[in-house]
Design a protein around this motif. Sequence first.
Motif, PDB file in Angstrom:
ATOM      1  N   THR A  96       0.849  -1.191   0.000  1.00 31.16           N
ATOM      2  CA  THR A  96       0.000   0.000   0.000  1.00 31.16           C
ATOM      3  C   THR A  96       0.884   1.242   0.000  1.00 31.16           C
ATOM      4  O   THR A  96       2.008   1.218   0.510  1.00 31.16           O
ATOM      5  CB  THR A  96      -0.915   0.058   1.241  1.00 31.16           C
ATOM      6  N   VAL A  97       0.363   2.297  -0.560  1.00 30.59           N
ATOM      7  CA  VAL A  97       1.036   3.591  -0.503  1.00 30.59           C
ATOM      8  C   VAL A  97      -0.043   4.654  -0.409  1.00 30.59           C
ATOM      9  O   VAL A  97      -1.081   4.561  -1.068  1.00 30.59           O
ATOM     10  CB  VAL A  97       1.935   3.825  -1.737  1.00 30.59           C
ATOM     11  N   VAL A  98       0.157   5.643   0.461  1.00 30.86           N
ATOM     12  CA  VAL A  98      -0.817   6.717   0.572  1.00 30.86           C
ATOM     13  C   VAL A  98      -0.303   7.947  -0.166  1.00 30.86           C
ATOM     14  O   VAL A  98       0.908   8.138  -0.322  1.00 30.86           O
ATOM     15  CB  VAL A  98      -1.119   7.070   2.047  1.00 30.86           C
ATOM     16  N   GLY A  99      -1.240   8.747  -0.641  1.00 31.85           N
ATOM     17  CA  GLY A  99      -0.863   9.919  -1.400  1.00 31.85           C
ATOM     18  C   GLY A  99      -2.054  10.785  -1.721  1.00 31.85           C
ATOM     19  O   GLY A  99      -2.999  10.875  -0.934  1.00 31.85           O
ATOM     20  N   TYR A 100      -2.035  11.390  -2.905  1.00 35.20           N
ATOM     21  CA  TYR A 100      -3.058  12.346  -3.299  1.00 35.20           C
ATOM     22  C   TYR A 100      -3.536  12.028  -4.709  1.00 35.20           C
ATOM     23  O   TYR A 100      -2.729  11.814  -5.617  1.00 35.20           O
ATOM     24  CB  TYR A 100      -2.497  13.770  -3.239  1.00 35.20           C
ATOM     25  N   ALA A 101      -4.849  12.006  -4.900  1.00 34.50           N
ATOM     26  CA  ALA A 101      -5.421  11.683  -6.205  1.00 34.50           C
ATOM     27  C   ALA A 101      -6.789  12.351  -6.321  1.00 34.50           C
ATOM     28  O   ALA A 101      -7.296  12.949  -5.377  1.00 34.50           O
ATOM     29  CB  ALA A 101      -5.547  10.172  -6.379  1.00 34.50           C
ATOM     30  N   GLY A 102      -7.381  12.228  -7.513  1.00 34.05           N
ATOM     31  CA  GLY A 102      -8.761  12.639  -7.686  1.00 34.05           C
ATOM     32  C   GLY A 102      -8.994  14.093  -8.041  1.00 34.05           C
ATOM     33  O   GLY A 102     -10.120  14.575  -7.939  1.00 34.05           O
ATOM     34  N   SER A 103      -7.971  14.810  -8.480  1.00 33.81           N
ATOM     35  CA  SER A 103      -8.190  16.199  -8.875  1.00 33.81           C
ATOM     36  C   SER A 103      -8.970  16.257 -10.188  1.00 33.81           C
ATOM     37  O   SER A 103      -8.713  15.499 -11.115  1.00 33.81           O
ATOM     38  CB  SER A 103      -6.858  16.934  -9.042  1.00 33.81           C
ATOM     39  N   SER A 104      -9.924  17.181 -10.243  1.00 37.16           N
ATOM     40  CA  SER A 104     -10.683  17.387 -11.469  1.00 37.16           C
ATOM     41  C   SER A 104     -10.270  18.682 -12.176  1.00 37.16           C
ATOM     42  O   SER A 104     -10.834  19.040 -13.206  1.00 37.16           O
ATOM     43  CB  SER A 104     -12.185  17.441 -11.158  1.00 37.16           C
ATOM     44  N   ASP A 105      -9.280  19.361 -11.612  1.00 39.62           N
ATOM     45  CA  ASP A 105      -8.800  20.628 -12.155  1.00 39.62           C
ATOM     46  C   ASP A 105      -7.553  20.372 -12.995  1.00 39.62           C
ATOM     47  O   ASP A 105      -6.513  19.963 -12.465  1.00 39.62           O
ATOM     48  CB  ASP A 105      -8.474  21.599 -11.017  1.00 39.62           C
ATOM     49  N   PRO A 106      -7.620  20.584 -14.293  1.00 41.10           N
ATOM     50  CA  PRO A 106      -6.451  20.312 -15.148  1.00 41.10           C
ATOM     51  C   PRO A 106      -5.247  21.188 -14.840  1.00 41.10           C
ATOM     52  O   PRO A 106      -4.129  20.876 -15.253  1.00 41.10           O
ATOM     53  CB  PRO A 106      -6.987  20.570 -16.565  1.00 41.10           C
ATOM     54  N   THR A 107      -5.459  22.275 -14.103  1.00 41.59           N
ATOM     55  CA  THR A 107      -4.336  23.150 -13.751  1.00 41.59           C
ATOM     56  C   THR A 107      -3.681  22.738 -12.437  1.00 41.59           C
ATOM     57  O   THR A 107      -2.629  23.275 -12.082  1.00 41.59           O
ATOM     58  CB  THR A 107      -4.801  24.613 -13.635  1.00 41.59           C
ATOM     59  N   SER A 108      -4.291  21.794 -11.706  1.00 41.95           N
ATOM     60  CA  SER A 108      -3.719  21.348 -10.436  1.00 41.95           C
ATOM     61  C   SER A 108      -2.587  20.363 -10.690  1.00 41.95           C
ATOM     62  O   SER A 108      -2.689  19.498 -11.570  1.00 41.95           O
ATOM     63  CB  SER A 108      -4.790  20.685  -9.566  1.00 41.95           C
ATOM     64  N   CYS A 109      -1.528  20.459  -9.893  1.00 38.45           N
ATOM     65  CA  CYS A 109      -0.417  19.519 -10.018  1.00 38.45           C
ATOM     66  C   CYS A 109       0.470  19.638  -8.783  1.00 38.45           C
ATOM     67  O   CYS A 109       0.376  20.604  -8.023  1.00 38.45           O
ATOM     68  CB  CYS A 109       0.398  19.767 -11.284  1.00 38.45           C
TER      69      CYS A 109
ATOM     70  N   PRO B 286       0.629  18.172  -5.724  1.00 35.96           N
ATOM     71  CA  PRO B 286       0.032  18.414  -4.408  1.00 35.96           C
ATOM     72  C   PRO B 286       0.973  17.998  -3.287  1.00 35.96           C
ATOM     73  O   PRO B 286       1.818  17.119  -3.454  1.00 35.96           O
ATOM     74  CB  PRO B 286      -1.212  17.516  -4.429  1.00 35.96           C
ATOM     75  N   THR B 287       0.844  18.663  -2.160  1.00 37.93           N
ATOM     76  CA  THR B 287       1.528  18.285  -0.930  1.00 37.93           C
ATOM     77  C   THR B 287       0.522  18.410   0.195  1.00 37.93           C
ATOM     78  O   THR B 287      -0.578  18.931   0.012  1.00 37.93           O
ATOM     79  CB  THR B 287       2.735  19.199  -0.636  1.00 37.93           C
ATOM     80  N   TYR B 288       0.895  17.958   1.376  1.00 37.31           N
ATOM     81  CA  TYR B 288      -0.033  18.043   2.504  1.00 37.31           C
ATOM     82  C   TYR B 288      -0.356  19.490   2.843  1.00 37.31           C
ATOM     83  O   TYR B 288      -1.457  19.810   3.284  1.00 37.31           O
ATOM     84  CB  TYR B 288       0.559  17.329   3.722  1.00 37.31           C
ATOM     85  N   ARG B 289       0.609  20.387   2.644  1.00 36.59           N
ATOM     86  CA  ARG B 289       0.392  21.797   2.912  1.00 36.59           C
ATOM     87  C   ARG B 289      -0.248  22.525   1.731  1.00 36.59           C
ATOM     88  O   ARG B 289      -0.745  23.636   1.875  1.00 36.59           O
ATOM     89  CB  ARG B 289       1.715  22.481   3.268  1.00 36.59           C
ATOM     90  N   ASN B 290      -0.232  21.910   0.580  1.00 40.02           N
ATOM     91  CA  ASN B 290      -0.806  22.530  -0.619  1.00 40.02           C
ATOM     92  C   ASN B 290      -1.521  21.450  -1.421  1.00 40.02           C
ATOM     93  O   ASN B 290      -1.117  21.105  -2.528  1.00 40.02           O
ATOM     94  CB  ASN B 290       0.292  23.198  -1.449  1.00 40.02           C
ATOM     95  N   ILE B 291      -2.591  20.937  -0.846  1.00 42.59           N
ATOM     96  CA  ILE B 291      -3.253  19.765  -1.426  1.00 42.59           C
ATOM     97  C   ILE B 291      -4.164  20.129  -2.591  1.00 42.59           C
ATOM     98  O   ILE B 291      -4.572  19.268  -3.365  1.00 42.59           O
ATOM     99  CB  ILE B 291      -4.034  19.004  -0.338  1.00 42.59           C
ATOM    100  N   GLN B 292      -4.493  21.412  -2.722  1.00 41.95           N
ATOM    101  CA  GLN B 292      -5.347  21.895  -3.818  1.00 41.95           C
ATOM    102  C   GLN B 292      -6.701  21.172  -3.769  1.00 41.95           C
ATOM    103  O   GLN B 292      -7.316  21.111  -2.706  1.00 41.95           O
ATOM    104  CB  GLN B 292      -4.612  21.730  -5.141  1.00 41.95           C
ATOM    105  N   ASP B 293      -7.161  20.605  -4.891  1.00 42.84           N
ATOM    106  CA  ASP B 293      -8.450  19.902  -4.838  1.00 42.84           C
ATOM    107  C   ASP B 293      -8.274  18.384  -4.867  1.00 42.84           C
ATOM    108  O   ASP B 293      -9.203  17.653  -5.194  1.00 42.84           O
ATOM    109  CB  ASP B 293      -9.365  20.349  -5.983  1.00 42.84           C
ATOM    110  N   TYR B 294      -7.075  17.928  -4.518  1.00 46.06           N
ATOM    111  CA  TYR B 294      -6.829  16.486  -4.453  1.00 46.06           C
ATOM    112  C   TYR B 294      -7.430  15.910  -3.158  1.00 46.06           C
ATOM    113  O   TYR B 294      -7.696  16.643  -2.200  1.00 46.06           O
ATOM    114  CB  TYR B 294      -5.332  16.186  -4.484  1.00 46.06           C
ATOM    115  N   ALA B 295      -7.608  14.607  -3.158  1.00 47.01           N
ATOM    116  CA  ALA B 295      -8.097  13.902  -1.972  1.00 47.01           C
ATOM    117  C   ALA B 295      -6.995  13.005  -1.422  1.00 47.01           C
ATOM    118  O   ALA B 295      -6.211  12.437  -2.197  1.00 47.01           O
ATOM    119  CB  ALA B 295      -9.317  13.040  -2.314  1.00 47.01           C
TER     120      ALA B 295
END
Length: 223
Positions: free
Chosen positions: A110-123, A125-134
Amino acid sequence: MTAKKQKQGYHPSFLRRRVFFVTAGILANTSTTAFSFSMISADESLRNHFGRRPTFLSDATYGTTSEERKGTICPLLGRPEHPETTADFAMGDSGPPQRDFDRTPGVLSTVVGYAGSSDPTSCNPTYRNIQDYAESIRVTFDPAIVSYDDLVNAFFAYHDPSPWAGSQYRSAIFVHTAEQRAIATAAVSSKGALGKMAPIEEARDFYKGEEYHQKYLDKMMGL
């Protein structure tokens, strides 16, 4: 991962753990003969429950380096080499689900991270700057031992989807193949109202989370 305060509020699983610790602290000092109780500190409650105070990671750990702000600490994993044996989920605070999936027979990694952004301008992501990721988890499994259908059922068993969690702590099933979509659709339909809170989405970019988030509960409490 650790839960932090967002403008959307705390995820329910985060609150349940805090309520449990406070409740355990009250009950530990309740006198059934005198019908009275005394409050104890959260620190003492944690010691009573776990036998020691867990080691919490300091706030200074979170996202303060220039490397993290550039996104280099969260590499893009992209599409898995074997999508048919990979399951991606968003399940609120990803720490407890990672622990649960690690204990599931047939799960290889298993690995945890960030996924699921629907904004093509998002890239990046970090925990402090997660944007619209989950907050998300990627599970690699052996289909001879555990099926994708089993893992989708575990998705519902290991957490409670919530419509009030906000984008970071939302629930979702990210599918890699048409077969996964069919299985997930059938499972969601069978869950009634609960299933409506777990959307099925096409798997997109998956960024591996910071190292201190990997196996977070093992590091913090040795669970």
